[in-house]
Design an enzyme around this catalytic site. Structure first.
Site, PDB file in Angstrom:
ATOM      1  N   HIS A  55      -7.032  -4.020  10.349  1.00 23.68           N
ATOM      2  CA  HIS A  55      -6.962  -4.335   9.103  1.00 23.68           C
ATOM      3  C   HIS A  55      -5.699  -4.644   8.190  1.00 23.68           C
ATOM      4  O   HIS A  55      -4.780  -4.750   9.712  1.00 23.68           O
ATOM      5  CB  HIS A  55      -6.895  -2.583   8.253  1.00 23.68           C
ATOM      6  CG  HIS A  55      -5.664  -1.599   8.591  1.00 23.68           C
ATOM      7  ND1 HIS A  55      -6.210  -0.630   9.269  1.00 23.68           N
ATOM      8  CD2 HIS A  55      -4.422  -1.602   8.866  1.00 23.68           C
ATOM      9  CE1 HIS A  55      -5.133  -0.175   9.886  1.00 23.68           C
ATOM     10  NE2 HIS A  55      -3.959  -1.237   9.495  1.00 23.68           N
TER      11      HIS A  55
ATOM     12  N   GLU B  28      -9.430  -1.607   5.442  1.00 25.39           N
ATOM     13  CA  GLU B  28     -10.421  -1.656   6.937  1.00 25.39           C
ATOM     14  C   GLU B  28     -11.606  -1.917   6.176  1.00 25.39           C
ATOM     15  O   GLU B  28     -12.018  -3.253   5.582  1.00 25.39           O
ATOM     16  CB  GLU B  28     -10.672   0.000   6.152  1.00 25.39           C
ATOM     17  CG  GLU B  28      -9.489   0.814   6.286  1.00 25.39           C
ATOM     18  CD  GLU B  28      -8.862   1.581   7.943  1.00 25.39           C
ATOM     19  OE1 GLU B  28      -8.401   0.329   8.442  1.00 25.39           O
ATOM     20  OE2 GLU B  28      -8.237   2.495   7.992  1.00 25.39           O
TER      21      GLU B  28
ATOM     22  N   ASN C 202      -7.681  -2.507  14.207  1.00 29.87           N
ATOM     23  CA  ASN C 202      -9.015  -2.712  13.827  1.00 29.87           C
ATOM     24  C   ASN C 202      -8.850  -4.023  13.110  1.00 29.87           C
ATOM     25  O   ASN C 202      -9.940  -4.215  12.636  1.00 29.87           O
ATOM     26  CB  ASN C 202      -9.732  -1.767  13.205  1.00 29.87           C
ATOM     27  CG  ASN C 202      -9.343  -1.140  12.303  1.00 29.87           C
ATOM     28  OD1 ASN C 202      -7.853  -2.072  11.638  1.00 29.87           O
ATOM     29  ND2 ASN C 202      -9.894   0.415  11.031  1.00 29.87           N
TER      30      ASN C 202
ATOM     31  N   ASP D  45       0.600  -1.121  -0.025  1.00 33.78           N
ATOM     32  CA  ASP D  45       0.167   0.394   0.039  1.00 33.78           C
ATOM     33  C   ASP D  45       0.862   1.648  -0.438  1.00 33.78           C
ATOM     34  O   ASP D  45       2.094   1.528   0.394  1.00 33.78           O
ATOM     35  CB  ASP D  45      -1.148   0.003   1.021  1.00 33.78           C
ATOM     36  CG  ASP D  45      -0.379  -0.515   2.383  1.00 33.78           C
ATOM     37  OD1 ASP D  45       0.922  -0.456   2.576  1.00 33.78           O
ATOM     38  OD2 ASP D  45      -0.954  -0.890   2.946  1.00 33.78           O
TER      39      ASP D  45
HETATM   40  C1  GLP Z   1      -0.350   0.798   8.431  1.00 28.82           C
HETATM   41  C2  GLP Z   1       0.238  -0.021   7.600  1.00 28.82           C
HETATM   42  C3  GLP Z   1      -0.619  -1.462   7.338  1.00 28.82           C
HETATM   43  C4  GLP Z   1       0.192  -1.952   8.990  1.00 28.82           C
HETATM   44  C5  GLP Z   1      -0.373  -1.029   9.800  1.00 28.82           C
HETATM   45  C6  GLP Z   1       0.372  -1.387  11.254  1.00 28.82           C
HETATM   46  O1  GLP Z   1      -2.437   1.031   8.787  1.00 28.82           O
HETATM   47  N1  GLP Z   1      -0.729   0.503   6.508  1.00 28.82           N
HETATM   48  O2  GLP Z   1      -0.366  -2.324   6.276  1.00 28.82           O
HETATM   49  O3  GLP Z   1       0.287  -3.573   9.296  1.00 28.82           O
HETATM   50  O4  GLP Z   1      -0.639   0.867  10.269  1.00 28.82           O
HETATM   51  O5  GLP Z   1       1.454  -1.075  11.748  1.00 28.82           O
HETATM   52  P1  GLP Z   1       1.954  -1.111  13.461  1.00 28.82           P
HETATM   53  O6  GLP Z   1       3.105  -2.551  12.791  1.00 28.82           O
HETATM   54  O7  GLP Z   1       2.954   0.408  12.820  1.00 28.82           O
HETATM   55  O8  GLP Z   1       1.550  -0.946  14.349  1.00 28.82           O
END
Ligand code: GLP
Length: 233
Positions: free
Chosen positions: A130, A135, A128, A62
């Site tokens: 995702h 989402e 949440n 992404d």
């Molecule tokens: C963002 C990314 C996700 C990732 C999430 C959690 O929203 N788009 O791909 O998994 O953050 O991030 P973290 O690993 O910093 O908790």
């Protein structure tokens, strides 16, 4: 799902590194990569090693809309800093967050994925549930698409920006359908704020309200968690 419980993120990095090494030994060519803080320890283990990706392909999950690859919060920049500068791939794909025609960019990205089937897909997990920027409510059949980020994701990601107003409101994300086509999936999650999402992903009903629960339908998923993230399983 295979669950590997580790004592901390560093140990998770080592465990994830072993899975990447095994994939390389099994002749994986295409690696689906993820951003966020959770994959960083795997990238550290990879950059500290002698693995060579110079004839491999990477495809990231992404990207924020509106950020150039040179912006220090873009996912392209994150990947350069955390992996690609030290371990270049032959080709590295990240959605173009500055594309004038976002719809065309999603179509282009789906062609990239179709032309390079992913052997190992790395994922983090949103609080949440995702995966990528898919989402809650996203179809399990979804392909690459434009996303309106939820308020909770904007708030969760604000820690990386000077203030919450600077967090982009939209992103481009590989779809859940594309993620599920990967041969193997490795998800990493750490900390107590992921415990509810981890439990719902592993044991909860398979529902589009919990994007990560889609992984229950895939036959080769490994989850690396620390004790805090595993607390509610
Ligand atoms: C963002 C990314 C996700 C990732 C999430 C959690 O929203 N788009 O791909 O998994 O953050 O991030 P973290 O690993 O910093 O908790």
């Amino acid at each position: 799902m295979k669950i590997i419980e580790v004592k901390d993120q560093q140990a998770g990095g080592q465990a994830g590194f072993e899975i990447f090494k095994q994939a390389l030994a099994d002749k994986a060519q295409v690696f689906g990569l993820a951003t966020g803080s959770s994959p960083i320890s795997i990238y550290q283990s990879l950059t500290a090693s002698d693995v060579d990706f110079s004839d491999k392909i990477s495809i990231n999950l992404d990207e924020y809309q509106g950020l150039a690859g040179t912006h220090d919060q873009s996912y392209r920049y994150f990947m350069n800093q955390n992996l690609f500068n030290a371990k270049p791939f032959k080709e590295s794909y990240v959605p173009n967050g500055l594309a004038d025609d976002i719809e065309a960019e999603t179509v282009r990205y789906d062609k990239v994925i179709a032309n390079h089937p992913i052997d190992l897909q790395l994922l983090g997990l949103g609080q949440n549930g995702h995966i990528g920027f898919n989402e809650p409510g996203t179809s399990f059949d979804s392909q690459t698409h434009a996303v309106d980020l939820t308020p909770s994701t904007i708030a969760a990601n604000a820690r990386f920006f000077a203030n919450e107003d600077d967090v982009p409101r939209r992103a481009i994300s590989m779809g859940i359908g594309s993620i599920l086509k990967s041969k193997k999936i490795l998800l990493v999650a750490y900390g107590e704020n992921k415990a509810d999402a981890v439990a719902a992903m592993v044991e909860g009903p398979v529902t589009e309200n919990m994007p990560a629960s889609a992984l229950q339908t895939h036959s080769d998923v490994t989850v690396i968690v620390d004790h805090a993230a595993a607390a509610k399983i």
